[in-house]
Each structure stands twice: as structure tokens, then as C-alpha cells.
Scaffold this motif. Structure first.
Motif, PDB file in Angstrom:
ATOM      1  N   SER A  82     -26.950 -19.899 -27.396  1.00 16.70           N
ATOM      2  CA  SER A  82     -26.591 -18.425 -28.058  1.00 16.70           C
ATOM      3  C   SER A  82     -27.284 -17.414 -27.013  1.00 16.70           C
ATOM      4  CB  SER A  82     -27.623 -18.349 -29.231  1.00 16.70           C
ATOM      5  OG  SER A  82     -27.372 -19.204 -30.007  1.00 16.70           O
ATOM      6  N   THR A  83     -26.378 -16.279 -27.210  1.00 15.73           N
ATOM      7  CA  THR A  83     -26.624 -15.280 -26.024  1.00 15.73           C
ATOM      8  C   THR A  83     -26.861 -13.823 -26.696  1.00 15.73           C
ATOM      9  OG1 THR A  83     -24.236 -14.770 -25.814  1.00 15.73           O
ATOM     10  CG2 THR A  83     -25.316 -16.428 -24.284  1.00 15.73           C
ATOM     11  N   PRO A  84     -27.715 -13.131 -26.131  1.00  8.27           N
ATOM     12  CA  PRO A  84     -27.752 -11.799 -26.940  1.00  8.27           C
ATOM     13  C   PRO A  84     -26.707 -10.919 -26.510  1.00  8.27           C
ATOM     14  CG  PRO A  84     -28.958 -11.969 -24.720  1.00  8.27           C
ATOM     15  CD  PRO A  84     -28.575 -13.101 -25.075  1.00  8.27           C
ATOM     16  N   PHE A  85     -26.351 -10.038 -27.393  1.00  7.19           N
ATOM     17  CA  PHE A  85     -25.378  -8.814 -27.281  1.00  7.19           C
ATOM     18  C   PHE A  85     -25.620  -7.817 -28.304  1.00  7.19           C
ATOM     19  CE2 PHE A  85     -20.987  -7.096 -27.594  1.00  7.19           C
ATOM     20  CZ  PHE A  85     -20.900  -6.776 -26.175  1.00  7.19           C
ATOM     21  N   GLN A  86     -26.168  -6.764 -28.131  1.00  9.72           N
ATOM     22  CA  GLN A  86     -26.607  -5.699 -28.839  1.00  9.72           C
ATOM     23  C   GLN A  86     -26.135  -4.358 -28.536  1.00  9.72           C
ATOM     24  OE1 GLN A  86     -30.695  -4.708 -29.287  1.00  9.72           O
ATOM     25  NE2 GLN A  86     -30.435  -4.939 -31.585  1.00  9.72           N
ATOM     26  N   ILE A  87     -25.333  -3.598 -29.200  1.00 10.72           N
ATOM     27  CA  ILE A  87     -24.950  -2.292 -28.876  1.00 10.72           C
ATOM     28  C   ILE A  87     -25.727  -1.384 -29.714  1.00 10.72           C
ATOM     29  CG2 ILE A  87     -22.763  -0.839 -28.731  1.00 10.72           C
ATOM     30  CD1 ILE A  87     -21.274  -3.509 -29.191  1.00 10.72           C
ATOM     31  N   THR A  88     -26.176  -0.063 -29.095  1.00 17.25           N
ATOM     32  CA  THR A  88     -26.968   0.866 -29.468  1.00 17.25           C
ATOM     33  C   THR A  88     -26.400   2.124 -29.069  1.00 17.25           C
ATOM     34  OG1 THR A  88     -28.921  -0.402 -29.330  1.00 17.25           O
ATOM     35  CG2 THR A  88     -29.057   2.000 -29.530  1.00 17.25           C
ATOM     36  N   VAL A  89     -26.119   2.957 -30.106  1.00 19.74           N
ATOM     37  CA  VAL A  89     -25.341   4.336 -30.058  1.00 19.74           C
ATOM     38  C   VAL A  89     -26.530   5.503 -30.694  1.00 19.74           C
ATOM     39  CG1 VAL A  89     -23.702   5.783 -30.649  1.00 19.74           C
ATOM     40  CG2 VAL A  89     -23.076   3.416 -30.341  1.00 19.74           C
ATOM     41  N   HIS A  90     -26.559   6.344 -29.618  1.00 20.08           N
ATOM     42  CA  HIS A  90     -27.706   7.102 -30.002  1.00 20.08           C
ATOM     43  C   HIS A  90     -26.917   8.655 -29.910  1.00 20.08           C
ATOM     44  CE1 HIS A  90     -31.495   9.428 -30.895  1.00 20.08           C
ATOM     45  NE2 HIS A  90     -31.095  10.180 -29.826  1.00 20.08           N
ATOM     46  N   ASP A  91     -27.065   9.497 -31.037  1.00 22.16           N
ATOM     47  CA  ASP A  91     -26.358  10.829 -30.899  1.00 22.16           C
ATOM     48  C   ASP A  91     -27.451  11.673 -31.342  1.00 22.16           C
ATOM     49  OD1 ASP A  91     -25.093  13.171 -31.273  1.00 22.16           O
ATOM     50  OD2 ASP A  91     -23.246  12.203 -32.275  1.00 22.16           O
ATOM     51  N   PRO A  92     -28.159  12.466 -30.499  1.00 19.21           N
ATOM     52  CA  PRO A  92     -29.436  13.371 -30.807  1.00 19.21           C
ATOM     53  C   PRO A  92     -29.076  14.015 -32.113  1.00 19.21           C
ATOM     54  CG  PRO A  92     -28.664  13.789 -28.540  1.00 19.21           C
ATOM     55  CD  PRO A  92     -27.591  12.644 -29.191  1.00 19.21           C
ATOM     56  N   GLY A  93     -27.656  14.688 -32.120  1.00 23.55           N
ATOM     57  CA  GLY A  93     -27.449  15.417 -33.349  1.00 23.55           C
ATOM     58  C   GLY A  93     -27.182  14.912 -34.596  1.00 23.55           C
ATOM     59  N   GLY A  94     -27.039  13.694 -34.508  1.00 24.22           N
ATOM     60  CA  GLY A  94     -26.855  12.990 -35.689  1.00 24.22           C
ATOM     61  C   GLY A  94     -25.361  12.929 -35.476  1.00 24.22           C
ATOM     62  N   PHE A  95     -24.605  11.726 -36.513  1.00 22.44           N
ATOM     63  CA  PHE A  95     -23.344  11.511 -36.252  1.00 22.44           C
ATOM     64  C   PHE A  95     -22.532  12.410 -37.307  1.00 22.44           C
ATOM     65  CE2 PHE A  95     -25.471   7.729 -34.755  1.00 22.44           C
ATOM     66  CZ  PHE A  95     -24.729   7.377 -33.706  1.00 22.44           C
ATOM     67  N   ASP A  96     -21.341  12.827 -36.642  1.00 22.62           N
ATOM     68  CA  ASP A  96     -20.376  13.842 -37.894  1.00 22.62           C
ATOM     69  C   ASP A  96     -19.268  12.991 -38.153  1.00 22.62           C
ATOM     70  OD1 ASP A  96     -19.138  13.657 -35.348  1.00 22.62           O
ATOM     71  OD2 ASP A  96     -19.102  15.868 -35.149  1.00 22.62           O
ATOM     72  N   GLY A  97     -19.082  11.421 -37.949  1.00 23.48           N
ATOM     73  CA  GLY A  97     -17.933  10.867 -38.314  1.00 23.48           C
ATOM     74  C   GLY A  97     -18.583   9.503 -38.407  1.00 23.48           C
ATOM     75  N   PRO A  98     -17.625   8.455 -38.436  1.00 23.99           N
ATOM     76  CA  PRO A  98     -17.626   6.915 -38.134  1.00 23.99           C
ATOM     77  C   PRO A  98     -17.971   6.717 -36.931  1.00 23.99           C
ATOM     78  CG  PRO A  98     -15.348   7.598 -38.661  1.00 23.99           C
ATOM     79  CD  PRO A  98     -16.068   8.624 -38.809  1.00 23.99           C
ATOM     80  N   VAL A  99     -18.654   5.557 -36.426  1.00 25.73           N
ATOM     81  CA  VAL A  99     -18.786   5.234 -35.242  1.00 25.73           C
ATOM     82  C   VAL A  99     -17.705   4.253 -35.012  1.00 25.73           C
ATOM     83  CG1 VAL A  99     -20.372   3.574 -33.774  1.00 25.73           C
ATOM     84  CG2 VAL A  99     -21.484   5.465 -35.312  1.00 25.73           C
ATOM     85  N   VAL A 100     -17.007   4.268 -33.731  1.00 25.20           N
ATOM     86  CA  VAL A 100     -15.727   3.635 -33.305  1.00 25.20           C
ATOM     87  C   VAL A 100     -16.438   2.902 -31.902  1.00 25.20           C
ATOM     88  CG1 VAL A 100     -13.340   3.410 -32.838  1.00 25.20           C
ATOM     89  CG2 VAL A 100     -14.348   4.945 -34.537  1.00 25.20           C
ATOM     90  N   LEU A 101     -16.237   1.359 -31.839  1.00 25.49           N
ATOM     91  CA  LEU A 101     -16.550   0.776 -30.755  1.00 25.49           C
ATOM     92  C   LEU A 101     -15.401   0.022 -30.408  1.00 25.49           C
ATOM     93  CD1 LEU A 101     -20.318  -0.330 -31.648  1.00 25.49           C
ATOM     94  CD2 LEU A 101     -19.800   1.670 -30.192  1.00 25.49           C
ATOM     95  N   ALA A 102     -15.222  -0.210 -29.038  1.00 27.11           N
ATOM     96  CA  ALA A 102     -14.097  -1.019 -28.631  1.00 27.11           C
ATOM     97  C   ALA A 102     -14.776  -1.966 -27.513  1.00 27.11           C
ATOM     98  CB  ALA A 102     -13.046  -0.257 -27.837  1.00 27.11           C
ATOM     99  N   VAL A 103     -14.631  -3.309 -27.669  1.00 26.57           N
ATOM    100  CA  VAL A 103     -15.277  -4.235 -26.939  1.00 26.57           C
ATOM    101  C   VAL A 103     -13.909  -5.198 -26.391  1.00 26.57           C
ATOM    102  CG1 VAL A 103     -16.685  -6.117 -26.772  1.00 26.57           C
ATOM    103  CG2 VAL A 103     -17.064  -4.390 -28.576  1.00 26.57           C
ATOM    104  N   SER A 104     -14.144  -5.291 -25.094  1.00 24.62           N
ATOM    105  CA  SER A 104     -12.986  -6.041 -24.451  1.00 24.62           C
ATOM    106  C   SER A 104     -12.706  -7.333 -24.928  1.00 24.62           C
ATOM    107  CB  SER A 104     -13.469  -6.252 -22.845  1.00 24.62           C
ATOM    108  OG  SER A 104     -14.466  -6.946 -22.483  1.00 24.62           O
ATOM    109  N   ARG A 105     -11.424  -7.694 -25.027  1.00 25.57           N
ATOM    110  CA  ARG A 105     -11.328  -8.954 -25.820  1.00 25.57           C
ATOM    111  C   ARG A 105     -11.538 -10.129 -24.743  1.00 25.57           C
ATOM    112  NH1 ARG A 105      -8.264 -10.001 -30.056  1.00 25.57           N
ATOM    113  NH2 ARG A 105      -7.380  -7.769 -30.128  1.00 25.57           N
TER     114      ARG A 105
END
Length: 183
Positions: A82-105
Motif C-alpha cells: 500500500s502506498t500513500p496518496f493524499q491530495i490537499t486543497v486549501h483556498d484561504p477565501g473558502g471555495f466558491d464552487g466544486p473542487v475539480v481534480l485531474a490526476v494523470s491516468r
């Protein structure tokens, strides 16, 4: 006393008679055995200090609006672990819409993907990447954990990326990384 023992041994037909040794013939074999034992000792020491285990790193990228994309990943892994894989997104103003993440296939193809937590609300893909869309988070920090295991048939590492996008497909931040596989 030793002369008497040697004489008695010769009369009894001893099977431990002296054999002459040709030191020129035994030297290459001796050095080969020593080299093999030294190599074996190095492998054991490397295992004891953890060089053959999973090692992880983190990379980060910043968007123009202050958004921070951080990826914690395995820099060195082994097949079947098993390997670690964690994505963290921080928006200091807060999110105004959905979070969209693209990860290489290509990177994800290195692994068996067991789960994504939280589950994306939608998933789509293209030849280059898998795109996950998550509902608008209520907190300024959003974390996605992906349960990965290196496929047993894989022997070479792979570079990868995670891109934070807007719904329109515009890139905000891109983090690049590489996982190498140990034998």
C-alpha cells in the motif's frame, strides 16, 4: 608424543593424511566467496535501515488566487505494498464552487485503486487524466485520500501530476511528482 601418534595413525591406515593445497587455485574462489558474503551483508543492512520500504514525499503548487494544492505521495514503493496518496486543497477565501481534480491516468495505472475518500460526486476521463469533481466544501481546506496498492506486475516507476481546475476546465495549480519502484 606427537611422533608416536603420527606413527600409530599411519599404521592404522588413517584417512586424514595431509593433502597439499595449491594456494594459487584457491585464491579466486576465496575472493569470490568473500565478495558474495559482503554483498549479502549489504543487502541485509539496507533492509534493516529501511531502504527497501515505502518512502513518501510531498509537493505543493500555488494558484494565482492563493489556492494551495499539496500532494503527499510515495516517492519509492514496492509491488504489492500500500502506498500513500493524499491530495490537499486549501483556498484561504473558502471555495466558491466544486473542487475539480485531474490526476494523470498513466500514474494511476501503476496502482490498484481501492477507494477514493470522500467519493467524488462525478468522475470523467480523457486519454491523459481522470477528473474527479467534488461538491463545494464548507471548510477552506479539502482533503482527498486515495487508497492505492502497487500492482504486482509493475517493475518501473511513473511520473504523475494532479491539477486543480475550475469547472470550466481552466487550470489553477499543477503539482508534479514521480514514484520509483524498488525490487
Amino acid at each position: 608424543m606427537t611422533d608416536r601418534l603420527e606413527a600409530a595413525s599411519e599404521r592404522a591406515g588413517s584417512t586424514t593424511a595431509d593433502v597439499s593445497v595449491d594456494h594459487r587455485r584457491s585464491t579466486p574462489g576465496l575472493w569470490a566467496r568473500r565478495a558474495f558474503i559482503a554483498l549479502l551483508a549489504l543487502v541485509v543492512i539496507a533492509g534493516l535501515v529501511g531502504l527497501f520500504g515505502v518512502h513518501s514525499r510531498s509537493v505543493a503548487a500555488r494558484g494565482r488566487g492563493g489556492e494551495v494544492l499539496a500532494v503527499h505521495y510515495a516517492s519509492i514503493a514496492r509491488a504489492g505494498l500500500s502506498t500513500p496518496f493524499q491530495i490537499t486543497v486549501h483556498d484561504p477565501g473558502g471555495f466558491d464552487g466544486p473542487v475539480v481534480l485531474a490526476v494523470s491516468r498513466d500514474y494511476l495505472d501503476l496502482f490498484d485503486v481501492n477507494s477514493v475518500n470522500p467519493q467524488p460526486d462525478s468522475e470523467r476521463g480523457n486519454p491523459a487524466s481522470v477528473v474527479w469533481q467534488f461538491d463545494t466544501p464548507h471548510n477552506p481546506t479539502f482533503v482527498v485520500s486515495v487508497d492505492l496498492q502497487v500492482q504486482s506486475s509493475r517493475h518501473f516507476g511513473q511520473s504523475g501530476y494532479v491539477v486543480l481546475e475550475r469547472e470550466s476546465g481552466r487550470h489553477i495549480a499543477r503539482a508534479k511528482f514521480r514514484t520509483n519502484l524498488a525490487p
